[in-house]
Motif scaffolding. Structure first.
Motif, mmCIF file in Angstrom:
data_model
loop_
_atom_site.group_PDB
_atom_site.id
_atom_site.type_symbol
_atom_site.label_atom_id
_atom_site.label_comp_id
_atom_site.label_asym_id
_atom_site.label_seq_id
_atom_site.Cartn_x
_atom_site.Cartn_y
_atom_site.Cartn_z
ATOM 1 N N LYS A 1 76.053 59.331 51.588
ATOM 2 C CA LYS A 1 75.135 58.636 50.686
ATOM 3 C C LYS A 1 73.742 59.218 50.904
ATOM 4 C CE LYS A 1 75.106 54.751 53.947
ATOM 5 N NZ LYS A 1 75.379 53.303 54.106
ATOM 6 N N TYR A 2 72.962 59.213 49.847
ATOM 7 C CA TYR A 2 71.640 59.824 49.938
ATOM 8 C C TYR A 2 70.752 59.313 48.816
ATOM 9 C CZ TYR A 2 73.105 62.766 46.033
ATOM 10 O OH TYR A 2 73.544 63.198 44.811
ATOM 11 N N PHE A 3 69.468 59.496 48.994
ATOM 12 C CA PHE A 3 68.510 59.307 47.907
ATOM 13 C C PHE A 3 67.421 60.355 48.074
ATOM 14 C CE2 PHE A 3 67.135 56.583 51.368
ATOM 15 C CZ PHE A 3 65.763 56.776 51.432
ATOM 16 N N GLY A 4 66.819 60.751 46.962
ATOM 17 C CA GLY A 4 65.849 61.830 47.023
ATOM 18 C C GLY A 4 64.829 61.742 45.908
ATOM 19 N N CYS A 5 63.826 62.595 46.002
ATOM 20 C CA CYS A 5 62.806 62.687 44.962
ATOM 21 C C CYS A 5 62.382 64.145 44.827
ATOM 22 C CB CYS A 5 61.598 61.802 45.275
ATOM 23 S SG CYS A 5 60.742 62.223 46.802
ATOM 24 N N SER A 6 61.993 64.524 43.624
ATOM 25 C CA SER A 6 61.596 65.907 43.374
ATOM 26 C C SER A 6 60.321 65.934 42.555
ATOM 27 C CB SER A 6 62.703 66.661 42.626
ATOM 28 O OG SER A 6 62.858 66.139 41.314
ATOM 29 N N LEU A 7 59.615 67.040 42.663
ATOM 30 C CA LEU A 7 58.416 67.270 41.860
ATOM 31 C C LEU A 7 58.454 68.704 41.363
ATOM 32 C CD1 LEU A 7 55.692 66.283 40.755
ATOM 33 C CD2 LEU A 7 54.634 67.141 42.865
ATOM 34 N N PHE A 8 58.418 68.847 40.043
ATOM 35 C CA PHE A 8 58.383 70.162 39.406
ATOM 36 C C PHE A 8 56.993 70.368 38.819
ATOM 37 C CE2 PHE A 8 58.539 72.371 35.299
ATOM 38 C CZ PHE A 8 59.000 73.612 35.694
ATOM 39 N N VAL A 9 56.367 71.512 39.137
ATOM 40 C CA VAL A 9 54.996 71.778 38.686
ATOM 41 C C VAL A 9 54.915 73.191 38.110
ATOM 42 C CG1 VAL A 9 52.566 71.916 39.335
ATOM 43 C CG2 VAL A 9 54.063 70.263 40.476
ATOM 44 N N PRO A 10 54.642 73.333 36.803
ATOM 45 C CA PRO A 10 54.387 74.668 36.252
ATOM 46 C C PRO A 10 52.943 75.079 36.521
ATOM 47 C CG PRO A 10 54.363 73.038 34.495
ATOM 48 C CD PRO A 10 54.656 72.291 35.769
ATOM 49 N N LEU A 11 52.762 76.296 36.988
ATOM 50 C CA LEU A 11 51.424 76.827 37.253
ATOM 51 C C LEU A 11 51.155 77.934 36.242
ATOM 52 C CD1 LEU A 11 51.661 77.007 41.158
ATOM 53 C CD2 LEU A 11 50.662 75.183 39.769
ATOM 54 N N GLY A 12 50.641 77.553 35.086
ATOM 55 C CA GLY A 12 50.462 78.522 34.015
ATOM 56 C C GLY A 12 51.780 78.778 33.307
ATOM 57 N N ASP A 13 51.865 79.918 32.637
ATOM 58 C CA ASP A 13 53.053 80.250 31.854
ATOM 59 C C ASP A 13 54.116 80.988 32.657
ATOM 60 O OD1 ASP A 13 51.918 79.145 29.571
ATOM 61 O OD2 ASP A 13 50.934 81.029 29.015
ATOM 62 N N MET A 14 53.764 81.473 33.845
ATOM 63 C CA MET A 14 54.691 82.347 34.564
ATOM 64 C C MET A 14 55.264 81.747 35.839
ATOM 65 S SD MET A 14 52.969 86.139 34.253
ATOM 66 C CE MET A 14 54.258 86.801 35.314
ATOM 67 N N ILE A 15 54.537 80.887 36.508
ATOM 68 C CA ILE A 15 54.932 80.438 37.843
ATOM 69 C C ILE A 15 55.313 78.963 37.818
ATOM 70 C CG2 ILE A 15 54.186 80.164 40.239
ATOM 71 C CD1 ILE A 15 52.310 82.517 39.818
ATOM 72 N N GLU A 16 56.401 78.636 38.510
ATOM 73 C CA GLU A 16 56.864 77.250 38.617
ATOM 74 C C GLU A 16 57.190 76.937 40.074
ATOM 75 O OE1 GLU A 16 59.132 77.189 34.261
ATOM 76 O OE2 GLU A 16 60.281 77.284 36.134
ATOM 77 N N LEU A 17 56.830 75.740 40.496
ATOM 78 C CA LEU A 17 57.146 75.266 41.840
ATOM 79 C C LEU A 17 58.018 74.019 41.741
ATOM 80 C CD1 LEU A 17 53.813 75.532 43.888
ATOM 81 C CD2 LEU A 17 55.906 76.852 44.243
ATOM 82 N N THR A 18 59.049 73.963 42.572
ATOM 83 C CA THR A 18 59.898 72.778 42.654
ATOM 84 C C THR A 18 60.004 72.367 44.115
ATOM 85 O OG1 THR A 18 61.211 73.525 40.758
ATOM 86 C CG2 THR A 18 62.150 71.785 42.132
ATOM 87 N N GLN A 19 59.734 71.094 44.378
ATOM 88 C CA GLN A 19 59.853 70.585 45.748
ATOM 89 C C GLN A 19 60.755 69.357 45.729
ATOM 90 O OE1 GLN A 19 58.402 67.887 48.056
ATOM 91 N NE2 GLN A 19 59.669 69.041 49.481
ATOM 92 N N TYR A 20 61.720 69.332 46.663
ATOM 93 C CA TYR A 20 62.702 68.252 46.696
ATOM 94 C C TYR A 20 62.813 67.714 48.118
ATOM 95 C CZ TYR A 20 67.285 65.936 46.431
ATOM 96 O OH TYR A 20 68.308 65.022 46.499
ATOM 97 N N ASN A 21 62.848 66.400 48.227
ATOM 98 C CA ASN A 21 63.035 65.725 49.511
ATOM 99 C C ASN A 21 64.264 64.827 49.407
ATOM 100 O OD1 ASN A 21 60.215 66.308 50.877
ATOM 101 N ND2 ASN A 21 59.799 65.644 48.785
ATOM 102 N N GLU A 22 65.082 64.848 50.449
ATOM 103 C CA GLU A 22 66.289 64.021 50.419
ATOM 104 C C GLU A 22 66.525 63.392 51.784
ATOM 105 O OE1 GLU A 22 70.031 65.395 48.397
ATOM 106 O OE2 GLU A 22 70.790 65.293 50.461
ATOM 107 N N TRP A 23 66.905 62.132 51.744
ATOM 108 C CA TRP A 23 67.298 61.418 52.949
ATOM 109 C C TRP A 23 68.767 61.044 52.791
ATOM 110 C CZ3 TRP A 23 62.795 61.181 50.398
ATOM 111 C CH2 TRP A 23 61.628 61.427 51.129
ATOM 112 N N GLY A 24 69.600 61.615 53.647
ATOM 113 C CA GLY A 24 71.035 61.405 53.504
ATOM 114 C C GLY A 24 71.666 60.938 54.800
ATOM 115 N N TYR A 25 72.837 60.311 54.664
ATOM 116 C CA TYR A 25 73.520 59.753 55.824
ATOM 117 C C TYR A 25 74.876 60.425 55.998
ATOM 118 C CZ TYR A 25 75.418 56.369 59.117
ATOM 119 O OH TYR A 25 75.959 55.777 60.231
ATOM 120 N N SER A 26 75.114 60.969 57.201
ATOM 121 C CA SER A 26 76.456 61.407 57.592
ATOM 122 C C SER A 26 76.802 60.629 58.856
ATOM 123 C CB SER A 26 76.506 62.925 57.808
ATOM 124 O OG SER A 26 75.493 63.339 58.709
ATOM 125 N N ALA A 27 76.556 61.200 60.029
ATOM 126 C CA ALA A 27 76.692 60.411 61.258
ATOM 127 C C ALA A 27 75.455 59.547 61.460
ATOM 128 C CB ALA A 27 76.900 61.337 62.452
#
Length: 426
Positions: A386-412
């Protein structure tokens, strides 16, 4: 002729041309103002004056004159549309939308109103709503070629933004057939577009992954190649090579996907996965509905995996939501040891300032040995349940894009995943 002198001459001619054009509109404004001094109730002349102000880049004065006409006769739909035009010119898009909605209650058949409110929605990044109004304008344009061409170009642009290049090409081609001039959107789609991306992720305290990908897009085709390197305790552990090919139709997208993995764990590698996907799409008024479906077949050293996934999604304006259900069957080497499981995933995202996008995610179900929505292999024995997460996508002009994702998940126990991607389009 000296090149520098030639450039200077061109600049001088351009300035002279602009000045002459401005003087032409200014002369018309002076003449018609003189006429209106003795004929103030001539709404046709006042509408023409408003138009001249607009063409002379004086939208505030144009707005004033259009309002005078409407106050005298509210049935003058050309003046009503002129008010919207002036508001858009002053970037008062919210006011345009409010006024246009009121007007469309009375004049739903006026193509110009639909075109102008569509432009306002487009500038507010409500792309599906803009597409709907451009479609209405196209349907209502009749013999008004300018309104029809504007609507068709708008439909091309909005469909392109909604990643429906097949339909965008259809609309752009229709627009070009009305006026034999080059259309930017059509030229853009007929030119190969490339994207180079680099990503870095830290899935747990001991591992990290690097990925390099290259894609090419031409008209309705897209091809992707990627290499993903995973290190454990700063040492090589596994490499995945991926290739994807997608083809778009006006109401359907199909895809073929392949991945090959090799690594240090002889119980698992080498491994491979092949997948097929199909995604019908449908517009209902201002809502885009899609139904992504995929089948994946994976082979590992000691077992095979078979997965079916279905993802209904809705997009309207700035909002998009999706739910994914996946059924995974694992055919193990040992007799009688086969297993099956279900995985669920939900997503909610919203377009923000200047095309940036914020996303929220959640899911549950054992994801070990499955393929996620982004065609990534989860080749791990202790994957998150099980997990939950959030992301942020940011275009920097017409050529460059940044994507950042954070996730908190459970295994053990609970673990944090960090992901960062840089994409360069050209």
């Amino acid at each position: 002729m000296n090149k520098s002198l030639f450039v200077i001459i061109l600049l001088v001619l351009a300035v002279v041309g602009l000045y002459s054009q401005e003087q032409t509109w200014q002369a018309k404004i002076i003449d018609i103002n003189a006429y209106l001094e003795t004929n103030p109730s001539d709404t046709a002349a006042r509408t023409a004056l408003a138009y001249y102000y607009m063409m002379n880049n004086q939208p505030l004065l144009g707005l004033r004159e259009y309002r005078v006409v409407v106050e005298a006769d509210s049935s003058k739909t050309d003046a009503q549309a002129g008010i919207l035009w002036a508001l858009n010119s002053m970037e008062q898009y919210k006011t345009t939308i409010k006024l246009a909605h009121d007007l469309l209650q009375t004049y739903p058949e006026i193509a110009a109103i639909h075109n102008l409110v569509a432009f306002a929605y487009l500038k507010k990044q409500d792309t599906t709503i803009a597409r709907y109004h451009y479609k209405m304008a196209s349907d209502e344009a009749g013999h008004d070629l300018l309104a029809r061409q504007t609507a068709l170009e708008g439909l091309g642009w909005t469909n392109m933004l909604l990643d429906n290049t097949a339909r965008a090409l259809q609309y752009y081609s229709k627009a070009q057939s009305l006026n034999r001039v080059d259309i930017y959107g059509l030229t853009r789609l007929n030119t190969p577009r490339f994207t180079t991306a680099f990503s870095y992720s830290v899935p747990d305290s001991t591992g990290k992954a690097y990925r390099v990908s290259q894609s090419i897009r031409y008209r309705t085709w897209k091809a992707d190649l990627a290499v993903d390197e995973f290190q454990l305790n700063n040492k090589h552990f596994r490499t995945i090579y991926m290739a994807n090919l997608t083809k778009q139709f006006s109401t359907l997208q199909t895809g073929l996907h392949y991945a090959y993995a090799d690594g240090n764990d002889a119980r698992v590698y080498p491994a491979s996965n092949i997948g097929l996907s199909v995604a019908p799409m449908l517009y209902y008024r201002s809502t885009l509905m899609k139904l992504d479906q995929s089948v994946n077949m994976a082979h590992y050293e000691r077992f095979n995996g078979y997965q079916y996934s279905i993802t209904p999604s809705l997009r309207r304006g700035k909002w998009q939501t999706a739910y994914t259900y996946s059924y995974h069957y694992q055919d193990n080497e040992a007799v009688g040891a086969d297993t099956s499981k279900a995985i669920h995933r939900v997503q909610l995202s919203r377009t923000m300032y200047k095309g940036s996008e914020l996303g929220l995610y959640g899911g549950y179900g054992d994801t070990a040995w499955t393929v996620d929505n982004y065609l990534n292999l989860t080749d791990a024995f202790d994957a998150k349940s099980k997990y939950f997460g959030c992301s942020l996508f940011v275009p920097l002009g017409d050529m460059i894009e940044l994507t950042q994702y954070n996730e908190w998940g459970y295994s053990a126990d609970w673990q944090y995943l960090f992901y960062l991607k840089l994409a360069i389009r050209y």
